[in-house]
Design a protein around this motif. Structure first.
Motif, mmCIF file in Angstrom:
data_model
loop_
_atom_site.group_PDB
_atom_site.id
_atom_site.type_symbol
_atom_site.label_atom_id
_atom_site.label_comp_id
_atom_site.label_asym_id
_atom_site.label_seq_id
_atom_site.Cartn_x
_atom_site.Cartn_y
_atom_site.Cartn_z
ATOM 1 N N HIS A 66 0.838 -1.208 0.000
ATOM 2 C CA HIS A 66 0.000 0.000 0.000
ATOM 3 C C HIS A 66 0.869 1.252 0.000
ATOM 4 C CE1 HIS A 66 -3.817 -2.117 0.841
ATOM 5 N NE2 HIS A 66 -3.032 -2.956 1.478
ATOM 6 N N VAL A 67 1.936 1.221 0.785
ATOM 7 C CA VAL A 67 2.843 2.367 0.877
ATOM 8 C C VAL A 67 3.512 2.626 -0.469
ATOM 9 C CG1 VAL A 67 4.965 3.219 1.968
ATOM 10 C CG2 VAL A 67 3.207 2.091 3.350
ATOM 11 N N VAL A 68 3.952 1.561 -1.138
ATOM 12 C CA VAL A 68 4.622 1.713 -2.439
ATOM 13 C C VAL A 68 3.673 2.285 -3.477
ATOM 14 C CG1 VAL A 68 5.618 0.411 -4.363
ATOM 15 C CG2 VAL A 68 6.437 0.029 -2.060
ATOM 16 N N VAL A 69 2.465 1.764 -3.542
ATOM 17 C CA VAL A 69 1.496 2.252 -4.538
ATOM 18 C C VAL A 69 1.056 3.677 -4.211
ATOM 19 C CG1 VAL A 69 -0.817 1.893 -5.491
ATOM 20 C CG2 VAL A 69 0.733 -0.045 -5.227
ATOM 21 N N ARG A 70 0.805 3.975 -2.951
ATOM 22 C CA ARG A 70 0.397 5.329 -2.543
ATOM 23 C C ARG A 70 1.540 6.326 -2.636
ATOM 24 N NH1 ARG A 70 -2.751 6.254 2.498
ATOM 25 N NH2 ARG A 70 -0.719 6.936 3.192
ATOM 26 N N ARG A 71 2.775 5.800 -2.464
ATOM 27 C CA ARG A 71 3.978 6.639 -2.462
ATOM 28 C C ARG A 71 3.965 7.621 -1.298
ATOM 29 N NH1 ARG A 71 6.657 6.488 -7.387
ATOM 30 N NH2 ARG A 71 7.375 8.629 -7.131
ATOM 31 N N LYS A 72 3.331 7.209 -0.210
ATOM 32 C CA LYS A 72 3.223 8.029 1.001
ATOM 33 C C LYS A 72 3.376 7.137 2.220
ATOM 34 C CE LYS A 72 0.017 11.389 -0.909
ATOM 35 N NZ LYS A 72 -1.308 11.959 -0.827
ATOM 36 N N ALA A 73 3.864 7.731 3.291
ATOM 37 C CA ALA A 73 3.985 7.000 4.551
ATOM 38 C C ALA A 73 2.597 6.571 5.034
ATOM 39 C CB ALA A 73 4.676 7.872 5.596
ATOM 40 N N LEU A 74 2.588 5.516 5.820
ATOM 41 C CA LEU A 74 1.337 4.986 6.365
ATOM 42 C C LEU A 74 1.532 4.732 7.855
ATOM 43 C CD1 LEU A 74 -1.549 3.860 5.900
ATOM 44 C CD2 LEU A 74 -0.471 1.652 5.368
ATOM 45 N N VAL A 75 0.628 5.279 8.648
ATOM 46 C CA VAL A 75 0.662 5.129 10.097
ATOM 47 C C VAL A 75 -0.616 4.414 10.519
ATOM 48 C CG1 VAL A 75 0.753 6.331 12.310
ATOM 49 C CG2 VAL A 75 1.951 7.293 10.325
ATOM 50 N N LEU A 76 -0.464 3.241 11.112
ATOM 51 C CA LEU A 76 -1.602 2.485 11.631
ATOM 52 C C LEU A 76 -1.328 2.197 13.103
ATOM 53 C CD1 LEU A 76 -1.993 -0.068 8.683
ATOM 54 C CD2 LEU A 76 -3.366 1.989 9.099
ATOM 55 N N ASP A 77 -1.892 3.017 13.972
ATOM 56 C CA ASP A 77 -1.694 2.830 15.409
ATOM 57 C C ASP A 77 -2.248 1.480 15.862
ATOM 58 O OD1 ASP A 77 -0.582 5.382 15.529
ATOM 59 O OD2 ASP A 77 -2.455 6.307 16.197
ATOM 60 N N ASP A 78 -3.410 1.123 15.335
ATOM 61 C CA ASP A 78 -4.025 -0.177 15.595
ATOM 62 C C ASP A 78 -4.692 -0.613 14.301
ATOM 63 O OD1 ASP A 78 -5.482 -2.425 16.334
ATOM 64 O OD2 ASP A 78 -6.187 -1.555 18.213
ATOM 65 N N VAL A 79 -4.121 -1.616 13.647
ATOM 66 C CA VAL A 79 -4.648 -2.045 12.349
ATOM 67 C C VAL A 79 -6.103 -2.482 12.450
ATOM 68 C CG1 VAL A 79 -2.362 -2.670 11.466
ATOM 69 C CG2 VAL A 79 -3.784 -4.422 12.542
ATOM 70 N N CYS A 80 -6.515 -2.918 13.626
ATOM 71 C CA CYS A 80 -7.892 -3.381 13.803
ATOM 72 C C CYS A 80 -8.904 -2.243 13.757
ATOM 73 C CB CYS A 80 -8.025 -4.184 15.085
ATOM 74 S SG CYS A 80 -7.085 -5.734 15.002
ATOM 75 N N ASP A 81 -8.443 -1.009 13.821
ATOM 76 C CA ASP A 81 -9.331 0.146 13.696
ATOM 77 C C ASP A 81 -9.707 0.430 12.243
ATOM 78 O OD1 ASP A 81 -9.293 0.566 16.425
ATOM 79 O OD2 ASP A 81 -7.812 2.193 16.345
ATOM 80 N N TYR A 82 -9.082 -0.249 11.306
ATOM 81 C CA TYR A 82 -9.286 -0.004 9.870
ATOM 82 C C TYR A 82 -9.736 -1.295 9.200
ATOM 83 C CZ TYR A 82 -6.369 3.955 11.162
ATOM 84 O OH TYR A 82 -5.850 5.059 11.783
ATOM 85 N N PRO A 83 -11.020 -1.409 8.835
ATOM 86 C CA PRO A 83 -11.506 -2.650 8.235
ATOM 87 C C PRO A 83 -10.663 -3.125 7.046
ATOM 88 C CG PRO A 83 -13.342 -1.230 8.757
ATOM 89 C CD PRO A 83 -12.082 -0.428 9.020
ATOM 90 N N ARG A 84 -10.187 -2.202 6.238
ATOM 91 C CA ARG A 84 -9.372 -2.578 5.075
ATOM 92 C C ARG A 84 -8.094 -3.302 5.487
ATOM 93 N NH1 ARG A 84 -8.001 0.866 -0.153
ATOM 94 N NH2 ARG A 84 -6.720 -0.702 -1.143
ATOM 95 N N PHE A 85 -7.527 -2.916 6.626
ATOM 96 C CA PHE A 85 -6.252 -3.480 7.049
ATOM 97 C C PHE A 85 -6.387 -4.567 8.114
ATOM 98 C CE2 PHE A 85 -5.092 0.932 5.714
ATOM 99 C CZ PHE A 85 -4.443 0.557 4.548
ATOM 100 N N ALA A 86 -7.484 -4.576 8.850
ATOM 101 C CA ALA A 86 -7.671 -5.547 9.934
ATOM 102 C C ALA A 86 -7.743 -6.969 9.423
ATOM 103 C CB ALA A 86 -8.930 -5.206 10.723
#
Length: 185
Positions: free
Chosen positions: A101-121
């Motif tokens: 995701h970071v490579v395609v977005r070309r931006k940093a990604l901060v996930l404090d708790d991945v379970c807070d984000y349905p896409r990433f959980a």
């Protein structure tokens, strides 16, 4: 009506730059084997952030390769390519984790708790390795190619905050400069 859902549905973004990135990585001699300099950099990432796991990751069309890898001493195995149960190894499918995701977005990604984000959980690293937090930034070289990422992960939620974001971006810029200097390209 009967609907069937696969146990895991990949939400990894399409990566149109992958063939170009693979050529660039081959030209630079990166992403196919462990690199002691990258292992040292991953250890530095872990020390600075206090995270138990850190990686320097190069991403191809179908896999991720951690040319730099730091794991807690208790998690290390005799074969670095193969992970102990529940631990990251050097190779991971492209649809596992958050670096693609970071490579395609070309931006940093901060996930404090991945379970807070349905896409990433629902990502396999949550169940297979127990990853709960992620902090990563792209390695964008002077040709404007996103070569890969640096990242840190933890099995506990972590409030990375703005300081974490600034730190990971700064360290990504540092490593990108070091890659350019060492390859001369």
């Amino acid at each position: 009506m009967n609907y069937e859902y696969p146990a895991y549905q990949s939400l990894t973004p399409a990566d149109r730059e992958a063939p170009h990135r693979m050529r660039r990585l081959r030209d630079l001699g990166l992403g196919e084997s462990p690199d002691p300099e990258f292992d040292e950099f991953a250890q530095k990432l872990a020390q600075i952030t206090g995270a138990p796991y850190a990686m320097v990751n190069f991403i191809s069309e179908d896999r991720q390769y951690f040319a730099g890898l730091y794991t807690p001493p208790a998690a290390r195995t005799s074969t670095p390519e193969v992970a102990a149960a529940g631990q990251p190894g050097r190779v991971m499918p492209r649809d596992h984790g958050y670096c693609p995701h970071v490579v395609v977005r070309r931006k940093a990604l901060v996930l404090d708790d991945v379970c807070d984000y349905p896409r990433f959980a629902g990502n396999p690293v949550v169940d297979e390795i127990g990853i709960r937090s992620y902090l990563g930034a792209p390695l964008i070289d002077h040709t404007d190619m996103a070569l890969g990422t640096i990242c840190v992960v933890d099995t506990e939620p972590r409030p990375w905050g703005r300081r974490g974001l600034e730190t990971i971006k700064s360290l990504a810029a540092e490593l990108t400069t070091r890659i350019s200097q060492r390859t001369g390209r």
